[in-house]
Design an enzyme around this catalytic site. Sequence first.
Site, PDB file in Angstrom:
ATOM      1  CG  ASN A 375      -1.877   1.151   1.227  1.00 52.96           C
ATOM      2  OD1 ASN A 375      -1.883   1.963   0.318  1.00 52.96           O
ATOM      3  ND2 ASN A 375      -2.675   1.264   2.261  1.00 52.96           N
ATOM      4  CG  ASP A 376       2.006   3.015   3.728  1.00 55.80           C
ATOM      5  OD1 ASP A 376       0.875   3.455   3.432  1.00 55.80           O
ATOM      6  OD2 ASP A 376       2.357   2.736   4.881  1.00 55.80           O
ATOM      7  CB  ILE A 377       5.862   0.681  -1.373  1.00 58.46           C
ATOM      8  CG1 ILE A 377       4.984  -0.521  -1.706  1.00 58.46           C
ATOM      9  CG2 ILE A 377       6.625   0.459  -0.100  1.00 58.46           C
ATOM     10  CD1 ILE A 377       5.792  -1.766  -2.016  1.00 58.46           C
ATOM     11  CB  THR A 378       1.541   1.823  -4.596  1.00 53.09           C
ATOM     12  OG1 THR A 378       0.449   1.802  -3.665  1.00 53.09           O
ATOM     13  CG2 THR A 378       2.140   0.442  -4.704  1.00 53.09           C
ATOM     14  CB  SER A 416       2.554   5.468   7.065  1.00 52.74           C
ATOM     15  OG  SER A 416       1.758   5.481   5.916  1.00 52.74           O
TER      16      SER A 416
END
Lengths: 448, 93
Positions: A375-378, A416
Amino acid sequence: MNELISLPSAILFILSIRGLNSPRSARFGNLLGIIGMILAIAAVFVFIPFPRLPVIISAMAAGGIIGIISGQKVRMTALPQMIAAFNGLGGLAAVFLAAGETIAGGTGYFTSSIGLVIGALAFSGSMVAFAKLQGILPGRALLFPFQHVLNLLLATVVLILFAGFVFYREEWMFWYLTAASLLLGLLLVLPVGGADMPVVISVLNACSGWAAAGIGFMLGQTLLVITGAIVGAGGMILALVMTKAMNSSLWQILLGGAAKNAKSAAPGRETGNARSGSPEDAAFIMENAQSVIIVPGYGMAAARAQHALKEMSVLLRQKYRVRVRFAIHPVAGRMPGHMNVLLAEADIPYEEIFEMDEINRDFAETDVAYVIGANDITNPLAETDPSSPIYGMPVLNVSAAKTVFFVKRSLASGYSGIDNPLFYRENTVMLYGDAKEVTEAVVRELEK
Amino acid sequence: MSEQLIIFILAAFIGYFVVRGVTPALYSPLMSVSNAISGIVVLGAIGMTGFAENIFVMVCGLIAVFLASVNMFGGFAVSVRMLEMFKSKRKKQ
């Protein structure tokens, strides 16, 4: 003479790391490392009084059996905690050596204290990291009041005891120094959350190296100094690579990992409806695509979807002639390179796996991005929203793909705690469900 | 001591450049290999046990031999296993 014997081992160790330049030379490199270790140990055995040999060899054998069995049995998803545990034991060995030297009345007060403090930090820190990764302690950041003040105070106590022991050479100071260092390692790692683990594990890895170097100084053994320095430098590089990939710094993670969570943005800023789809839709769109990029995250590994993913990629490539590639973010997983190992375990050829920098431009020319357990890395907010806690973190540019599939349990935000606006975009389709089950359903459709 | 400090710093430089060259795909094996070779403290532990004149010192040394061996053998075992996975696909491709 003793020093000369350590030279070949040192060279072999350097070559063993050098071998990791490419998967082709890596196994040979590892073999060189093992040979180096055997040489070094054989050279020491020659000098040991004969009556002591049996007991030493039994201790080595006992440790060796435990190490090999646990190394053989560990699941690849549990690899980070295994590495953490090994690191911790190495640190504890340094603590016992420093203690032994002190009991024996050794005179290397300064050097033994260095080995002691770093070894103790590595041990207790690794134990906390192990417990968090294993799920014994909660993986999220554990906060307590006056954390920073307490840590600073404790660090000062460690420094004072260190200086005290070096100058006054009282044995009781050594034991207090041991206790204070152990406690400090504990408190430093407790507040670190799950996604920062790759950094912490790298730092602990470096610590076990420096502890070995400290013991090398204490005992005057050059090979320990050399090896410890190499391992220490290596661990620090990994830590820096990881922090860079998170747009964070070592200080931020070790001191303020907590603060980052607290100011997470208010959820639901991006309103709108997320479009959900079925595995049939996904299969239909992907089999008619020319190019598919799969973006795996830790959630994929947690659901053990690697093998389903492998089947999906093979089907797409062989039956439908689709170009399939995997894109890996540097901090995907719980330790550096973790995702690569997980995909390798599922027999996905490493030629199909690309690092973020190699593939990020290709999303614009790809038909489908299949994001699974990430999720966060996109999250495009990392590039566009300066108020976002992850602002500045390099992300995979999946939004440039024509269609984006998100395999996810729900719309919940990532580690996050921030919303991902990608979910609500026109060309995004959510595939709700367990990563493994959804992918298996896609595979069944593709097989038809 | 100062000679060893020089060795330490030079070795750290070598470590820096060698690790820089490691491909990111093999960062996990890198950690377990460096883990294994940091088990080199076993040399110190063997020496301490071998020449201890006091039972407490010898016990400390023995425990350290045991712990460092777990670290070393375990690290190599995990590396061998991981690198085996990275190998298997070249044949099939």
